[in-house]
Design a protein around this motif. Structure first.
Motif, PDB file in Angstrom:
ATOM      1  N   LYS A 120      -7.397   6.698  -0.161  1.00 49.47           N
ATOM      2  CA  LYS A 120      -6.991   6.181  -0.643  1.00 49.47           C
ATOM      3  C   LYS A 120      -8.530   4.981  -0.165  1.00 49.47           C
ATOM      4  N   ILE A 121      -9.060   4.656  -1.441  1.00 45.41           N
ATOM      5  CA  ILE A 121     -10.179   4.021  -0.952  1.00 45.41           C
ATOM      6  C   ILE A 121      -9.135   2.513  -0.975  1.00 45.41           C
ATOM      7  N   LEU A 122      -9.259   1.560  -0.188  1.00 46.69           N
ATOM      8  CA  LEU A 122      -8.879   0.083  -0.077  1.00 46.69           C
ATOM      9  C   LEU A 122      -9.345  -0.846  -0.773  1.00 46.69           C
ATOM     10  N   THR A 123     -10.888  -0.864  -0.616  1.00 42.19           N
ATOM     11  CA  THR A 123     -12.147  -1.168  -0.783  1.00 42.19           C
ATOM     12  C   THR A 123     -13.107  -1.728   0.232  1.00 42.19           C
ATOM     13  N   ILE A 124     -14.717  -1.700  -0.573  1.00 46.02           N
ATOM     14  CA  ILE A 124     -15.119  -1.782  -0.026  1.00 46.02           C
ATOM     15  C   ILE A 124     -16.055  -3.483   0.088  1.00 46.02           C
ATOM     16  N   TYR A 125     -16.414  -3.626   1.574  1.00 45.98           N
ATOM     17  CA  TYR A 125     -16.465  -4.915   2.325  1.00 45.98           C
ATOM     18  C   TYR A 125     -18.145  -4.723   2.308  1.00 45.98           C
ATOM     19  N   LYS A 126     -18.502  -6.198   1.657  1.00 47.00           N
ATOM     20  CA  LYS A 126     -20.388  -6.492   1.958  1.00 47.00           C
ATOM     21  C   LYS A 126     -20.804  -7.224   2.320  1.00 47.00           C
TER      22      LYS A 126
ATOM     23  N   ASN B 195      -1.314  -8.512  -5.529  1.00 46.25           N
ATOM     24  CA  ASN B 195      -2.102  -7.633  -6.588  1.00 46.25           C
ATOM     25  C   ASN B 195      -2.738  -5.932  -6.456  1.00 46.25           C
ATOM     26  N   GLU B 196      -3.226  -5.448  -5.653  1.00 48.41           N
ATOM     27  CA  GLU B 196      -3.418  -4.107  -5.621  1.00 48.41           C
ATOM     28  C   GLU B 196      -2.270  -3.645  -5.123  1.00 48.41           C
ATOM     29  N   ILE B 197      -1.361  -3.653  -4.460  1.00 45.43           N
ATOM     30  CA  ILE B 197      -0.440  -2.627  -4.704  1.00 45.43           C
ATOM     31  C   ILE B 197       0.529  -2.702  -5.887  1.00 45.43           C
ATOM     32  N   ASP B 198       0.864  -3.872  -6.556  1.00 51.78           N
ATOM     33  CA  ASP B 198       1.282  -4.441  -8.080  1.00 51.78           C
ATOM     34  C   ASP B 198       0.618  -3.594  -8.949  1.00 51.78           C
ATOM     35  N   ASN B 199      -0.763  -3.547  -8.847  1.00 53.17           N
ATOM     36  CA  ASN B 199      -1.639  -2.852  -9.925  1.00 53.17           C
ATOM     37  C   ASN B 199      -1.219  -1.131 -10.261  1.00 53.17           C
ATOM     38  N   ILE B 200      -1.319  -0.738  -8.536  1.00 51.02           N
ATOM     39  CA  ILE B 200      -0.931   0.656  -8.478  1.00 51.02           C
ATOM     40  C   ILE B 200       0.784   1.091  -9.020  1.00 51.02           C
ATOM     41  N   SER B 201       0.909   0.035  -9.052  1.00 47.66           N
ATOM     42  CA  SER B 201       2.598   0.595  -9.105  1.00 47.66           C
ATOM     43  C   SER B 201       3.429   0.768 -10.554  1.00 47.66           C
ATOM     44  N   PHE B 202       2.034  -0.624 -10.879  1.00 49.82           N
ATOM     45  CA  PHE B 202       2.957  -1.243 -12.116  1.00 49.82           C
ATOM     46  C   PHE B 202       2.004  -0.801 -13.533  1.00 49.82           C
ATOM     47  N   LEU B 203       0.756  -1.056 -12.923  1.00 48.25           N
ATOM     48  CA  LEU B 203      -0.206  -0.630 -14.350  1.00 48.25           C
ATOM     49  C   LEU B 203      -0.635   1.512 -14.610  1.00 48.25           C
ATOM     50  N   SER B 204      -1.433   1.210 -15.547  1.00 48.66           N
ATOM     51  CA  SER B 204      -0.941   2.798 -16.279  1.00 48.66           C
ATOM     52  C   SER B 204      -2.710   2.638 -15.878  1.00 48.66           C
ATOM     53  N   ALA B 205      -3.000   4.577 -15.910  1.00 48.89           N
ATOM     54  CA  ALA B 205      -4.564   4.984 -15.144  1.00 48.89           C
ATOM     55  C   ALA B 205      -4.968   3.985 -15.872  1.00 48.89           C
TER      56      ALA B 205
ATOM     57  N   GLU C  69     -14.567  10.851  -8.384  1.00 47.42           N
ATOM     58  CA  GLU C  69     -14.252  10.838  -6.878  1.00 47.42           C
ATOM     59  C   GLU C  69     -13.920   9.627  -6.441  1.00 47.42           C
ATOM     60  N   ASP C  70     -14.963   9.134  -6.503  1.00 50.86           N
ATOM     61  CA  ASP C  70     -14.573   7.705  -5.889  1.00 50.86           C
ATOM     62  C   ASP C  70     -14.208   6.820  -6.650  1.00 50.86           C
ATOM     63  N   ILE C  71     -14.097   6.202  -7.630  1.00 55.75           N
ATOM     64  CA  ILE C  71     -12.560   5.876  -8.555  1.00 55.75           C
ATOM     65  C   ILE C  71     -11.936   6.336  -8.211  1.00 55.75           C
ATOM     66  N   GLY C  72     -11.515   8.238  -8.969  1.00 56.91           N
ATOM     67  CA  GLY C  72     -10.061   8.937  -8.145  1.00 56.91           C
ATOM     68  C   GLY C  72      -9.290   8.184  -6.635  1.00 56.91           C
ATOM     69  N   LYS C  73     -10.170   7.547  -6.343  1.00 57.18           N
ATOM     70  CA  LYS C  73      -8.925   7.718  -4.859  1.00 57.18           C
ATOM     71  C   LYS C  73      -9.705   6.264  -4.371  1.00 57.18           C
ATOM     72  N   ALA C  74     -10.087   5.354  -5.512  1.00 58.11           N
ATOM     73  CA  ALA C  74      -9.861   3.857  -5.139  1.00 58.11           C
ATOM     74  C   ALA C  74      -8.863   3.831  -6.337  1.00 58.11           C
ATOM     75  N   VAL C  75      -8.321   3.746  -6.996  1.00 56.98           N
ATOM     76  CA  VAL C  75      -6.905   3.729  -7.980  1.00 56.98           C
ATOM     77  C   VAL C  75      -5.982   4.745  -7.814  1.00 56.98           C
ATOM     78  N   GLY C  76      -6.002   6.330  -7.347  1.00 56.31           N
ATOM     79  CA  GLY C  76      -4.708   6.971  -7.152  1.00 56.31           C
ATOM     80  C   GLY C  76      -4.610   7.497  -8.221  1.00 56.31           C
ATOM     81  N   VAL C  77      -5.601   8.242  -8.982  1.00 54.45           N
ATOM     82  CA  VAL C  77      -5.631   9.020  -9.961  1.00 54.45           C
ATOM     83  C   VAL C  77      -6.134  10.558  -9.633  1.00 54.45           C
ATOM     84  N   SER C  78      -6.267  11.307 -10.420  1.00 52.88           N
ATOM     85  CA  SER C  78      -7.516  12.695 -10.251  1.00 52.88           C
ATOM     86  C   SER C  78      -8.832  12.294 -10.453  1.00 52.88           C
TER      87      SER C  78
END
Length: 216
Positions: free
Chosen positions: A66-72, A135-145, A169-178
């Motif tokens: 699961k990708i958490l974030t990208i630092y710049k 906020n990210e944890i809340d979003n993963i828990s409650f927001l739709s894909a 695949e990058d998006i899927g790992k970042a938001v927790g969907v296939s």
């Protein structure tokens, strides 16, 4: 401005004094896709990203990533475990060729002794990161894909006026969907003419539509 625009428009910045100090230290070059630290390690230092991109991620017991974030450029990372003394809860690897500065405990003690206000700067920075992670944890828990993907695209769009470089695949790992779910939703967004997709790139055509989706 609605709550999503306020949230998406908020960037975590490092205090200018620390930025100037860290830039004076020697740096190390890392190749693309090189591991910087691993989940479970004891954190003896943290890092300042002088150039490039770094991806923070976690691995589950069954091997899923699961990708958490990208630092710049200009951001610090790996500091949470450094300060709390517990093993690292995530891993980090370069997302491009990168120039990285290592900050040790001796370094940070010297900075804090010279300028105690730097300690307050760090507390503020860590507090902001905790809020963003909550906020990210809340979003993963409650927001739709669909909403998670819309938010991902809008967050990415903060850093560029051009196309977003990413794979399904990058998006899927970042938001927790296939990957299949990502493809289906991006096709839907594309049919609505909210985005334009091509190989490894996505261009947002209608930001307001994505924001309205988040509000619905």
């Amino acid at each position: 401005m609605n709550k999503w625009e306020l949230f998406l428009g908020h960037k975590i910045g490092m205090p200018a004094e620390l930025f100037e100090i860290f830039n004076t230290k020697p740096s190390q070059m890392f190749k693309n896709n090189q591991i910087i630290y691993r989940q479970g390690e004891i954190a003896e230092n943290f890092y300042y990203l002088k150039e490039g991109k770094v991806q923070a991620f976690v691995n589950s017991l069954d091997g899923l990533e699961k990708i958490l974030t990208i630092y710049k450029k200009g951001e610090i990372f790996g500091e949470a475990s450094f300060f709390d003394g517990f093993p690292r809860m995530s891993s980090a690897r370069t997302f491009s060729d990168s120039e990285i500065i290592t900050i040790t405990k001796a370094d940070i003690i010297i900075y804090f002794q010279k300028e105690p206000l730097f300690a307050l700067n760090f507390i503020e920075l860590l507090s902001q990161k905790v809020r963003m992670l909550s906020n990210e944890i809340d979003n993963i828990s409650f927001l739709s894909a669909e909403k998670r993907i819309a938010q991902y695209l809008l967050n990415k769009n903060l850093y560029t006026n051009f196309s977003i470089d990413c794979t399904h695949e990058d998006i899927g790992k970042a938001v927790g969907v296939s990957r299949i779910t990502v493809s289906r939703i991006l096709n839907k967004f594309s049919k609505h003419q909210w985005i334009y997709t091509k190989y490894r790139k996505i261009l947002i055509l209608n930001q307001n539509a994505l924001l309205k989706l988040l509000e619905s």
